[in-house]
Scaffold this motif. Structure first.
Motif, PDB file in Angstrom:
ATOM      1  N   THR A   1       0.841  -1.207   0.000  1.00 27.91           N
ATOM      2  CA  THR A   1       0.000   0.000   0.000  1.00 27.91           C
ATOM      3  C   THR A   1       0.872   1.252   0.000  1.00 27.91           C
ATOM      4  OG1 THR A   1      -1.621  -1.227   1.280  1.00 27.91           O
ATOM      5  CG2 THR A   1      -1.894   1.145   1.212  1.00 27.91           C
ATOM      6  N   LEU A   2       1.929   1.222   0.802  1.00 24.24           N
ATOM      7  CA  LEU A   2       2.791   2.403   0.873  1.00 24.24           C
ATOM      8  C   LEU A   2       3.463   2.673  -0.466  1.00 24.24           C
ATOM      9  CD1 LEU A   2       4.405   2.053   4.418  1.00 24.24           C
ATOM     10  CD2 LEU A   2       2.607   3.596   3.680  1.00 24.24           C
ATOM     11  N   LEU A   3       3.893   1.609  -1.134  1.00 23.70           N
ATOM     12  CA  LEU A   3       4.521   1.804  -2.443  1.00 23.70           C
ATOM     13  C   LEU A   3       3.506   2.389  -3.425  1.00 23.70           C
ATOM     14  CD1 LEU A   3       6.588  -1.499  -2.678  1.00 23.70           C
ATOM     15  CD2 LEU A   3       7.488   0.822  -2.412  1.00 23.70           C
ATOM     16  N   GLU A   4       2.266   1.964  -3.293  1.00 22.81           N
ATOM     17  CA  GLU A   4       1.232   2.461  -4.205  1.00 22.81           C
ATOM     18  C   GLU A   4       0.956   3.948  -3.984  1.00 22.81           C
ATOM     19  OE1 GLU A   4      -2.517   0.536  -3.800  1.00 22.81           O
ATOM     20  OE2 GLU A   4      -3.466   1.904  -5.225  1.00 22.81           O
ATOM     21  N   ILE A   5       0.963   4.369  -2.725  1.00 18.76           N
ATOM     22  CA  ILE A   5       0.577   5.776  -2.466  1.00 18.76           C
ATOM     23  C   ILE A   5       1.785   6.722  -2.445  1.00 18.76           C
ATOM     24  CG2 ILE A   5      -1.470   5.083  -1.145  1.00 18.76           C
ATOM     25  CD1 ILE A   5       0.101   6.001   1.391  1.00 18.76           C
ATOM     26  N   LEU A   6       2.984   6.174  -2.507  1.00 14.94           N
ATOM     27  CA  LEU A   6       4.142   7.070  -2.405  1.00 14.94           C
ATOM     28  C   LEU A   6       4.168   8.153  -3.488  1.00 14.94           C
ATOM     29  CD1 LEU A   6       7.130   5.307  -0.831  1.00 14.94           C
ATOM     30  CD2 LEU A   6       6.986   7.760  -1.117  1.00 14.94           C
ATOM     31  N   PRO A   7       3.817   7.838  -4.754  1.00 18.32           N
ATOM     32  CA  PRO A   7       3.770   8.923  -5.750  1.00 18.32           C
ATOM     33  C   PRO A   7       2.793  10.030  -5.334  1.00 18.32           C
ATOM     34  CG  PRO A   7       3.741   6.788  -6.836  1.00 18.32           C
ATOM     35  CD  PRO A   7       3.597   6.518  -5.377  1.00 18.32           C
ATOM     36  N   ALA A   8       1.704   9.650  -4.655  1.00 20.04           N
ATOM     37  CA  ALA A   8       0.749  10.657  -4.184  1.00 20.04           C
ATOM     38  C   ALA A   8       1.384  11.529  -3.108  1.00 20.04           C
ATOM     39  CB  ALA A   8      -0.497   9.973  -3.638  1.00 20.04           C
ATOM     40  N   LEU A   9       2.116  10.909  -2.190  1.00 16.25           N
ATOM     41  CA  LEU A   9       2.754  11.662  -1.109  1.00 16.25           C
ATOM     42  C   LEU A   9       3.797  12.626  -1.689  1.00 16.25           C
ATOM     43  CD1 LEU A   9       3.229   8.751   1.471  1.00 16.25           C
ATOM     44  CD2 LEU A   9       1.328  10.356   1.278  1.00 16.25           C
ATOM     45  N   VAL A  10       4.512  12.137  -2.703  1.00 17.20           N
ATOM     46  CA  VAL A  10       5.510  12.986  -3.352  1.00 17.20           C
ATOM     47  C   VAL A  10       4.809  14.194  -3.997  1.00 17.20           C
ATOM     48  CG1 VAL A  10       7.080  13.087  -5.337  1.00 17.20           C
ATOM     49  CG2 VAL A  10       7.226  11.181  -3.721  1.00 17.20           C
ATOM     50  N   ALA A  11       3.687  13.947  -4.667  1.00 21.52           N
ATOM     51  CA  ALA A  11       2.962  15.036  -5.336  1.00 21.52           C
ATOM     52  C   ALA A  11       2.478  16.070  -4.310  1.00 21.52           C
ATOM     53  CB  ALA A  11       1.781  14.467  -6.114  1.00 21.52           C
ATOM     54  N   ILE A  12       2.013  15.610  -3.184  1.00 19.29           N
ATOM     55  CA  ILE A  12       1.508  16.537  -2.152  1.00 19.29           C
ATOM     56  C   ILE A  12       2.654  17.401  -1.622  1.00 19.29           C
ATOM     57  CG2 ILE A  12       0.433  16.698   0.123  1.00 19.29           C
ATOM     58  CD1 ILE A  12      -0.991  14.022  -0.533  1.00 19.29           C
ATOM     59  N   ASP A  13       3.761  16.771  -1.331  1.00 17.94           N
ATOM     60  CA  ASP A  13       4.908  17.537  -0.824  1.00 17.94           C
ATOM     61  C   ASP A  13       5.451  18.483  -1.879  1.00 17.94           C
ATOM     62  OD1 ASP A  13       4.847  16.500   1.673  1.00 17.94           O
ATOM     63  OD2 ASP A  13       6.900  15.721   1.668  1.00 17.94           O
ATOM     64  N   HIS A  14       5.428  18.001  -3.125  1.00 18.32           N
ATOM     65  CA  HIS A  14       5.891  18.837  -4.232  1.00 18.32           C
ATOM     66  C   HIS A  14       5.030  20.103  -4.320  1.00 18.32           C
ATOM     67  CE1 HIS A  14       7.015  19.076  -8.770  1.00 18.32           C
ATOM     68  NE2 HIS A  14       7.711  19.897  -8.035  1.00 18.32           N
ATOM     69  N   ALA A  15       3.720  19.920  -4.197  1.00 22.77           N
ATOM     70  CA  ALA A  15       2.799  21.062  -4.248  1.00 22.77           C
ATOM     71  C   ALA A  15       3.076  22.028  -3.099  1.00 22.77           C
ATOM     72  CB  ALA A  15       1.362  20.563  -4.180  1.00 22.77           C
ATOM     73  N   ASP A  16       3.327  21.473  -1.933  1.00 22.57           N
ATOM     74  CA  ASP A  16       3.608  22.330  -0.773  1.00 22.57           C
ATOM     75  C   ASP A  16       4.883  23.134  -1.013  1.00 22.57           C
ATOM     76  OD1 ASP A  16       3.104  23.003   2.158  1.00 22.57           O
ATOM     77  OD2 ASP A  16       5.164  22.275   2.210  1.00 22.57           O
ATOM     78  N   ALA A  17       5.881  22.467  -1.580  1.00 20.33           N
ATOM     79  CA  ALA A  17       7.144  23.168  -1.859  1.00 20.33           C
ATOM     80  C   ALA A  17       6.907  24.275  -2.881  1.00 20.33           C
ATOM     81  CB  ALA A  17       8.182  22.177  -2.363  1.00 20.33           C
ATOM     82  N   TRP A  18       6.057  23.994  -3.857  1.00 23.30           N
ATOM     83  CA  TRP A  18       5.762  25.003  -4.888  1.00 23.30           C
ATOM     84  C   TRP A  18       5.069  26.226  -4.253  1.00 23.30           C
ATOM     85  CZ3 TRP A  18       1.552  27.496  -7.022  1.00 23.30           C
ATOM     86  CH2 TRP A  18       1.777  28.161  -8.229  1.00 23.30           C
ATOM     87  N   VAL A  19       4.113  25.959  -3.387  1.00 24.28           N
ATOM     88  CA  VAL A  19       3.390  27.071  -2.736  1.00 24.28           C
ATOM     89  C   VAL A  19       4.355  27.910  -1.904  1.00 24.28           C
ATOM     90  CG1 VAL A  19       1.659  27.626  -0.966  1.00 24.28           C
ATOM     91  CG2 VAL A  19       1.174  25.885  -2.669  1.00 24.28           C
TER      92      VAL A  19
END
Lengths: 530, 300
Positions: B152-170
């Protein structure tokens, strides 16, 4: 005899080699199924005027506050026309923060507002995730499944060399069943710690002679052993596993491993001996029977001793030594038996009290006290049990938390001159010292208002009385005073100090003394028992 | 100790020690990495949740930098550094695995667990590309190496990366420098849109959520991650459009349902009443109203 030991060694090593492989696999299983705390992804937690406007204009959120706050209304009136300046925006944001907090307080009720709140640290721990949600889904064998076969083989090997002691073809003895059940409940086995401990515990149980007293082990015996086994393994896991998230640091060295295994073995041996005694005893005086709190009383106290002994600060270990364990444990168990409320709380406070006592007596010449300490500790436990509300420390941190410890320490200091390493103490044997302290402690228990200050610290009259007694002993006209005579003089001095001429409150030393029914002085702060 | 163990016990200890030292090194290294990671995560979550709950005396609404010596911002920076050090320590331990230890982990069916942990540590350290590469490597492992939580963690890791990426962008953006609906659309697709290819963060999380049971310990985590995805989308909306997403924005509506799910989950799992403060923080601070999902007609 030599041949017997050599055979036993071979049996143990042969079993140990097989056991170690299985324990390694159990360790791998535990690592695979281990909980992992997951960090939340990063998101913006700060809010600004835009969230503020939505809060104050959305029904069900903050519209009620906006309706009653004219300052807020003026600010909100500017918003639709985009006339909010930087200061207005900051002010809106500030008001939002305050009203959002107020709204939360209203929705969660008065308890929350009064401080009954969840700690973010506790919330953070909610994100710990297991590999398998249910144990039944985990395909790995349990610890017991891994070890049971090998342990049984060890037992068979042992039985072969000690025919009659171990029923090879019959049912597994109940005490071994209990041990295996306790092992089964242990979820994690850090190596190489438990690969030392488990065989040693097993060895103790294997050597346990079930033939002379049958296999029944008493009604409570198996349950006590099960709890004890699980508790020992659990506490060692918490203590030594570098992966466990505990405050204590992981320990690595072989000597430390040896020490921990020693204590585990010693504890198991002591408890097993008691269970045996219970088996053959005709009276109700055995430690197991005198614990009316059920089978959890004995293992709980035993495990508290174990935890204190194997903790980082090994002072208790050094001060008391495992030789004093049986009598101290017995005093502790009896104490819990008489005061079940002590066992219902998280900890009985016994190890804390003993540790504090060991700390107080930490002097350059502590060897003088080393012989006294276990007996003194036992006396303090017994006396404190007579009036736990006043004399039992919840968590000893200062003298006022442990009045009897503080009094003992003060008396010993008065008897001992650290500068010259001699002093009045040199004229007494250890047993006399215990009698002296016991006499003083008995006074304090019987008349705490005379010997203790309201905050629990020793009253001034104590050092005065002791000094007066010592002066009498040093009087050259008396010549050398025998210890028994010195004790009588002490009694008289204490009587005089109490303002009586007769030792009306004198009573025998020990736990079977009557409970003090004297009314508590009104100015004394009531202490909650632990 | 006064009583010494019998000599046979001592020999037994030595025999065990010799046998076990070689076999357990790889497992112990993994355990140490797990412990370092969990400890860092505990601090990380603590900081984030404390800021989310925004209790008085906590300067969550003040910018972290510039930090003045001795200020709360200073303390945050120190704690954040310590947290990063924890993740780095976990990653370092896994990098130190020798080929022999790696082989041992594979033979013990722990290699998938180790790779998952490595990917998680890389994600938290901001090494997003490395994290995604590790995920691909792990996903190619034979099934026996991958266990339910790790999968499950491997499946959602791209999502976690995207969320953090968005936060960094903001964090690195200013409102003046960005305009345009196309950029917003890009972020919407990455973060909150359903049925996209590649899948959005929220979509991945939602699918994982669909597979975990009602009492699964992952459920709370996944719900919070979905809210985090929406929250960062809302922040991007503020940057690019100047306002929060409107109430009829599908992403906002879905986030309201998720918030309702979060409250239901906390109540059903018997969490402390005070834990509902978490739901109220999302509601009262971010103006996100919990909305129950409407049941399909067939279920009615």
């Amino acid at each position: 005899m030599v041949g017997d030991s050599a055979t036993l060694l071979l049996v143990a090593i042969r079993g140990g080699i097989r056991l170690s492989g299985q324990i390694r696999l159990a360790h791998v299983d535990a690592t695979r199924r281990r909980e992992l705390l997951l960090p939340l992804p990063q998101f913006e937690t700060r809010t600004d005027w835009r969230e503020a406007i939505e809060f104050f204009t959305t029904p069900g959120l903050g519209t009620d506050y906006a309706a009653t706050d004219s300052h807020l209304q003026r600010l909100l009136a500017k918003a639709p026309y985009d006339r909010l300046g930087e200061e207005d925006r900051a002010e809106l944001s500030r008001l939002h923060s305050e009203y959002a907090y107020l709204k939360t307080a209203e929705e969660l009720g008065q308890d929350w507002a009064d401080g009954s709140r969840v700690d973010p640290e506790d919330l953070a721990a909610l994100f710990a995730v297991r590999q398998w949600q249910r144990r039944s889904l985990d395909p790995s064998p349990t610890v017991l499944q891994r070890l049971a076969g090998v342990l049984w083989e060890m037992g068979v090997d042992y039985a072969r060399h000690h025919p009659g002691r171990f029923p090879v073809h019959g049912r597994l003895p109940r005490h071994l069943q209990a041990f295996l059940r306790g092992l089964d409940e242990s979820s994690s086995l850090p190596d190489p710690w438990l690969s030392e401990l488990v065989p040693r515990l097993f060895q103790v149980l294997s050597e346990h002679d079930t033939t002379s007293q049958g296999d029944a082990c008493g009604l409570r015996g198996p349950e006590i052993l099960r709890r004890l086994t699980f508790g020992i393994l659990h506490k060692v896991t918490r203590r030594v596993d570098p992966g466990e998230m505990t405050d204590t640091s992981p320990v690595e060295d072989l000597a430390e491993r040896d020490r921990i295994a020693d204590w585990g073995e010693h504890l198991m041996r002591t408890v097993l001996r008691w269970i045996n005694a219970e088996q053959s005893a005709t009276s109700n005086a055995t430690p197991v029977r005198s614990t009316p709190t059920g089978p959890e009383g004995l293992p709980r106290v035993a495990l508290e001793f174990f935890e204190a002994a194997v903790s980082d600060s090994a002072r208790l270990d050094q001060a008391l030594g495992s030789g004093s364990l049986p009598s101290l444990l017995q005093a502790g168990v009896r104490l819990v038996g008489e005061h079940p409320s002590l066992a219902k709380e998280g900890t009985t406070g016994i190890p804390e009290l003993l540790k504090y006592l060991a700390d107080l007596l930490e002097t350059p010449s502590r060897h003088r006290f080393s012989q006294v300490l276990p007996s003194l500790a036992e006396r303090i436990l017994r006396h404190a049990a007579e009036d736990p509300v006043r004399l039992w420390p919840t968590r000893p941190r200062s003298s006022t938390d442990s009045p009897l410890v503080a009094i003992s320490a003060q008396v010993l200091r008065l008897l001992f001159d650290e500068k010259t390493d001699v002093g009045p103490i040199s004229r007494f044997r250890p047993s006399d010292l215990v009698s002296i302290l016991d006499q003083v402690l008995t006074r304090c228990v019987n008349s705490p208002e005379l010997w203790l200050q309201p905050d629990g610290a020793p009253a001034e009259r104590l050092p005065l009385a002791i000094r007066r007694w010592l002066a009498l002993l040093d009087d050259p006209r008396r010549g050398r005073t025998a210890p028994t005579q010195a004790l009588r003089m002490l009694e008289e001095v204490l009587d005089a100090s109490e303002g009586t001429t007769k030792s009306a409150t004198r009573r025998p030393i020990g736990i079977q003394t009557r409970r003090s029914t004297r009314a508590r002085p009104p100015n004394r702060k009531k202490r909650t028992p632990p | 100790m006064n009583s010494k163990p019998a000599p046979r016990s001592r020999l037994l200890v030595i025999a065990f020690g010799a046998l076990l030292v070689t076999g357990c090194q790889s497992t112990n290294r993994l355990r140490e990495a797990q412990a370092a990671f969990s400890e860092a995560a505990r601090t990380d979550n603590h900081l984030l949740l404390e800021a989310l709950l925004d209790r008085p005396n906590y300067p969550s609404n003040t910018p972290i930098s510039p930090a003045f010596p001795g200020s709360a911002g200073d303390q945050d920076l120190l704690t954040a550094s310590a947290t990063r050090a924890g993740y780095a320590a976990a990653l370092l331990r896994l990098r130190q695995l020798t080929p022999r230890e790696t082989a041992q982990l594979k033979s013990d069916r722990l290699w998938g667990t180790a790779l998952t942990l490595r990917a998680l540590a890389q994600w938290r350290l901001g090494q997003f590309e490395d994290a995604l590469r590790t995920v691909h490597t792990a996903e190619a492992l034979p099934g026996e190496q991958l266990h339910p939580r790790d999968l499950t963690l491997l499946e959602i890791l791209p999502a976690l990366v995207a969320i953090d990426h968005a936060d960094a962008w903001v964090t690195s953006s200013s409102e003046e420098s960005h305009h345009g609906s196309s950029r917003l659309e890009t972020w919407r697709r990455r973060l909150v849109s359903p049925g996209m290819d590649p899948r959005s963060a929220d979509d991945r999380l939602d699918q994982a959520l669909g597979r975990v049971g009602a009492n699964d310990s992952l459920r709370l985590y996944l719900l919070m991650c979905r809210l985090a995805a929406y929250r960062n989308y809302a922040e991007i909306h503020k940057v690019l459009v100047g306002t929060l997403p409107p109430f009829d924005d599908p992403a906002r509506r879905e986030a309201s349902h998720v918030l309702q799910d979060l409250g239901d989950h906390l109540r059903h799992s018997g969490a402390n009443l005070a834990a509902l403060e978490l739901v109220l923080a999302w509601k009262n601070r971010f103006a996100l109203i919990p909305i129950p999902r409407t049941q399909p007609a067939s279920e009615k």
